[in-house]
Design a protein around this motif. Structure first.
Motif, short mmCIF file in Angstrom:
data_model
loop_
_atom_site.label_atom_id
_atom_site.label_comp_id
_atom_site.label_asym_id
_atom_site.label_seq_id
_atom_site.Cartn_x
_atom_site.Cartn_y
_atom_site.Cartn_z
N ASN A 198 42.16 46.96 31.19
CA ASN A 198 42.82 46.89 29.88
C ASN A 198 42.58 45.55 29.20
O ASN A 198 42.36 45.48 27.99
N GLN A 199 42.64 44.50 30.00
CA GLN A 199 42.41 43.17 29.47
C GLN A 199 40.99 43.08 28.89
O GLN A 199 40.78 42.63 27.76
N PHE A 200 40.03 43.55 29.69
CA PHE A 200 38.64 43.54 29.25
C PHE A 200 38.46 44.37 27.98
O PHE A 200 37.79 43.95 27.03
N LYS A 204 40.57 45.06 25.74
CA LYS A 204 41.17 44.43 24.57
C LYS A 204 40.25 43.36 23.99
O LYS A 204 40.02 43.30 22.78
N GLU A 205 39.71 42.54 24.87
CA GLU A 205 38.79 41.49 24.40
C GLU A 205 37.57 42.11 23.72
O GLU A 205 37.14 41.68 22.66
N LYS A 229 45.08 46.89 34.97
CA LYS A 229 45.45 45.70 34.22
C LYS A 229 44.19 44.94 33.79
O LYS A 229 44.04 44.53 32.64
N ARG A 230 43.28 44.80 34.75
CA ARG A 230 42.03 44.08 34.46
C ARG A 230 41.19 44.82 33.42
O ARG A 230 40.64 44.22 32.51
#
Length: 727
Positions: free
Chosen positions: A126-128, A130-131, A123-124
């Motif tokens: 993927n978040q990174f 994306k940014e 999750k982390r």
RNA sequence: GGGCGAUUAGCUCAGUUGGUAGAGCAACCCGUUUACACCGGGAAGGUCACAGGUUCGAGUCCUGUAUCGCCCACCA
């Protein structure tokens, strides 16, 4: 004349607005160009896949160079009227991205990935990702990339994941992907295997110890890693070494630091007589070379070090100890037993993991591999020299396409490097023990193995924990982006692509792997030409790096001098394959050039308000016009041959030092003092030269040229104007 | 150890198939109420690393030497 021209050119105010104009026109998408009649339906196609930047952070100068070269080629091809597709994307860069995020979390939260668990870590990450993706995309736009965002791809999105699973299964079914217990590069810090290409060698001081296993053992051996010697199963000597002839074939039982060893004396050509004692203690499980020797001589392989770089054998003095501690303990033991004969300091190259810096421990593990030398039948082949239905190997495909010039590498001396690499290529280890990436589509139940694109229906199968090497998905890039495994229109229209433009440092990582994948799955080449650009360095020729603080941020450049100036500074005079130096001075020079073009326009527009399209051209002006046409022809040839460094310099020279310095200077006098014929002819000439200069400059400096074009009140965008014809 | 490349003006680099050596920057002189000082004109600056060879002709092709850089392998 538009009042804008009364002030100096201001890239900051202009560039974002112009990019928006292009983007909203839809013309980056070749389908829209056809719909709106800009491109002929039956026109030739030109396609380029953007090397996807890693979602590990932000754009650097190397990316800027890549974008510039590709954008120049693509804009030129589009202006020629071709059905032009430049497909953008980003790369999940598995290990690079995961370790980046892991480091962040470790620093800020003092947690490891195991504390978080697979799901939370992903999750982390993927978040990174994306940014990071969003940043990168906005930066590509700042540099003017005229790519088709409607087709944007990500190496880890759903479509690409289907491509990866399909690819894996096909190769598995053909027998090219296999699971094997083999020695691999293990990174104890990253807790994963890594490929040979992910290793960097670091020079370090080390101690070379010379000793005997025991008092009654006849041969001394040397090593920098005494702790691995508890895993020795042989001593190898050179077959012609007279000193040891009598021992060859004998077996000795010794007790080494409390560990019983059975050592066979063998003869192997690989051993050098002159190094150390000329005898090599063979540790099959913890050395690449020794593993190969063990294979040749059918020796037992004993693993004595585990995944955490700790000892797995021995008494309590060494069992469970870190390898470095165990080393000291064993050296102490050797001393106390009076077995140590020599201790000398040497410098050696130590293998470290590129991403984590951990010291690589070679060890045997069960991993997935792609066999590069195994024969298979290539059903439909468009590869010259490999018949449809004939037997071939992946290595042969990679070699053949370059050998017979079906793929041209620019500069061509990289052919040799490429062949050299292929000759030495071993089976490719594709499994990684990390979480971020494409999960291996294999499931296990007891002794059974199941491989498919979808999970097996019935329960109690467990999926392989590992993910794939990031280059597996990158290898599919030229066709996974076009919709493969489906047989899409895009795939039919745009594959093979015309050009791959990338840095020479990933010739092996990536270029060769794309050739492999495209050859296997489609029986064709992935691209016709490979253009390799060099590394962008600072003014002193140093690599740009965070630690040196000498990096130039392309976005700063665009803000300060304009993207056009940055593009020209990167491209002029920087030949393919050659590293290029960049400095603010150089960039500033091209900012001046932007302004020069601006002022040329100002002069031409203000002095030709009453120009007549039907004016008769004088002989003198005819000559000037012809000369310009010849220059354009020259530049066109350079662009066709991808001599971008020369083409860009020629147009710069012409516009500044011929058009401005000579033709415009002369025109001042002509307009003041010439006859009516001369004046009307000259005015018409000036407008013609300006417009064609803008057309030819556009691929190189798209923003300023488009801004001028728009400010001149033209209806069409310059980006879809036709390249001046060079009859 | 194996491979690849580079050596051209003070600096940074171009130089397509062999045909009188090029650019940018820096330095020098002159000019400038002008499209643009984010300017113009002029002059200066090179045995193309070295030694051989092929050729009518070599920066360019071949052989060797030297120095530098990069890639691959890795000595246990």
């Amino acid at each position: 004349m538009n009042d804008k021209f009364l002030k100096p050119y201001n890239p900051e105010e202009t560039e974002k607005r112009i990019y928006k104009l292009w983007e909203e026109s839809g013309f980056f998408n070749p389908d829209v160009c056809i719909e709106k009649g800009v491109t002929n339906k039956d026109a030739l196609k030109y396609s380029v896949m953007m090397p996807p930047p890693n979602v590990t952070g932000i754009l650097h100068m190397g990316h800027a160079l890549m974008i510039t070269i590709e954008d120049i080629v693509v804009r030129y091809q589009r202006m020629l009227g071709k059905k032009t597709l430049w497909l953008p994307g980003t790369d999940h860069a598995a290990i690079a991205t995961q370790s980046r995020v892991e480091k962040d979390i470790a620093k800020k939260e003092k947690l490891s990935r195991h504390d978080l668990g697979r799901e939370e870590l992903l999750k982390r990450v993927n978040q990174f990702a994306k940014e990071s993706h969003d940043t990168i995309v906005s930066q590509l736009k700042i540099f003017g990339a005229s790519c088709d965002w409607s087709r944007e791809a990500f190496t880890l999105d759903e479509k690409r994941n289907l491509a990866v699973r399909t690819a894996f299964k096909e190769m598995y079914d053909t027998g090219l992907i296999y699971r094997g217990h083999r020695i691999v590069n293990w990174d104890p810090k990253g807790q994963t295997t890594i490929s040979d290409d992910e290793i960097v060698y670091e020079e370090r001081k080390a101690k070379l110890y010379t000793f005997k296993y025991s008092k009654d053992f006849p041969i001394s051996i040397s090593t920098t890693r005494p702790e691995t010697k508890v895993g020795d199963t042989a001593v190898a000597v050179h077959p012609e070494d007279e000193r040891y002839q009598k021992y060859i074939g004998q077996t000795f039982n010794v007790e080494f630091c409390g560990v019983p060893l059975t050592i066979k004396i063998i003869a192997d050509k690989h051993v050098e007589k002159d190094f150390g004692t000329g005898a090599l203690g063979v540790t099959p499980a913890h050395s690449m070379i020794d593993w190969e020797i063990a294979e040749r001589h059918d020796l037992p392989r004993v693993q004595v070090i585990n995944e955490f770089a700790k000892m797995t054998v021995g008494g309590e003095n060494i069992l469970g100890k870190k390898v470095t501690d165990a080393r000291e303990i064993i050296v102490e033991w050797l001393k106390s037993e009076n077995l140590l004969e020599k201790e000398e300091e040497i410098t050696q190259n130590i293998s470290t993991a590129e991403r984590t810096g951990g010291i690589v421990e070679p060890m045997p593990k069960l991993q997935w591999f792609i066999a590069v030398d195994k024969e298979f039948t290539l059903k439909d082949s468009k590869i010259k020299g490999i018949e449809s239905g004939s037997k071939t190997t992946l290595k042969q495909i990679m070699r053949t396409v370059v050998e017979n010039n079906q793929i041209e590498i620019i500069p061509n001396y990289f052919d040799k490097t490429y062949f050299h690499w292929i000759e030495n290529l071993r089976d490719w280890c594709i499994s990684r023990q990390i979480w971020y990436g494409h999960r291996i589509p294999v499931w296990y139940k007891n002794e059974e193995i199941y491989c498919d694109t979808e999970a097996p229906k019935d329960a109690d199968w467990t999926q392989d924990e590992d993910t794939l090497d990031t280059w597996f998905s990158s290898g599919l890039w030229t066709f996974s982006t076009l919709g493969w495994p489906e047989s899409t229109e895009d795939l039919k229209t745009y594959h093979p692509t015309n050009l791959l433009e990338t840095g020479y440092e990933i010739l092996f990582f990536w270029v060769a792997r794309m050739v492999l994948m495209s050859g296997f799955f489609l029986g064709e080449i992935p691209f016709e030409k490979v253009y390799l650009h060099g590394t962008v360095r600072d003014a002193q020729g140093r690599k740009m790096s965070k630690s040196l603080g000498n990096g130039i941020d392309p976005i700063d450049v665009a803000n300060k001098f304009g993207a056009d100036a940055g593009r020209m500074a990167l491209v002029v005079g920087s030949a393919p394959g050659i590293d290029t130096k960049i400095s603010e001075d150089k960039i500033k020079g091209y900012k001046h050039f932007s302004n020069k073009i601006w002022n040329i326009t100002r002069f031409v527009l203000s002095s030709t308000t009453d120009f007549d399209v039907n004016a008769k051209i004088t002989q003198a002006d005819e000559i000037i016009s012809k000369e310009f046409n010849e220059t354009i022809l020259d530049i066109t040839k350079d662009l066709e041959a991808l001599r971008i460094h020369i083409a860009s310099e020629k147009i710069y020279q012409y516009v500044w030092h011929t058009f401005a310095d000579v033709i415009i200077e002369d025109s001042k006098k002509i307009i003041l003092e010439g006859s009516i014929e001369e004046v009307t002819s000259r005015k018409k000439l000036l407008v013609e030269l300006l417009e064609n200069s803008l057309r030819v400059l556009h691929p190189f400096m798209p923003f300023v040229t488009e801004e001028i074009w728009q400010s001149m009140g033209k209806e069409n965008l310059l980006m879809i104007e036709k390249w001046p014809s060079t009859k």
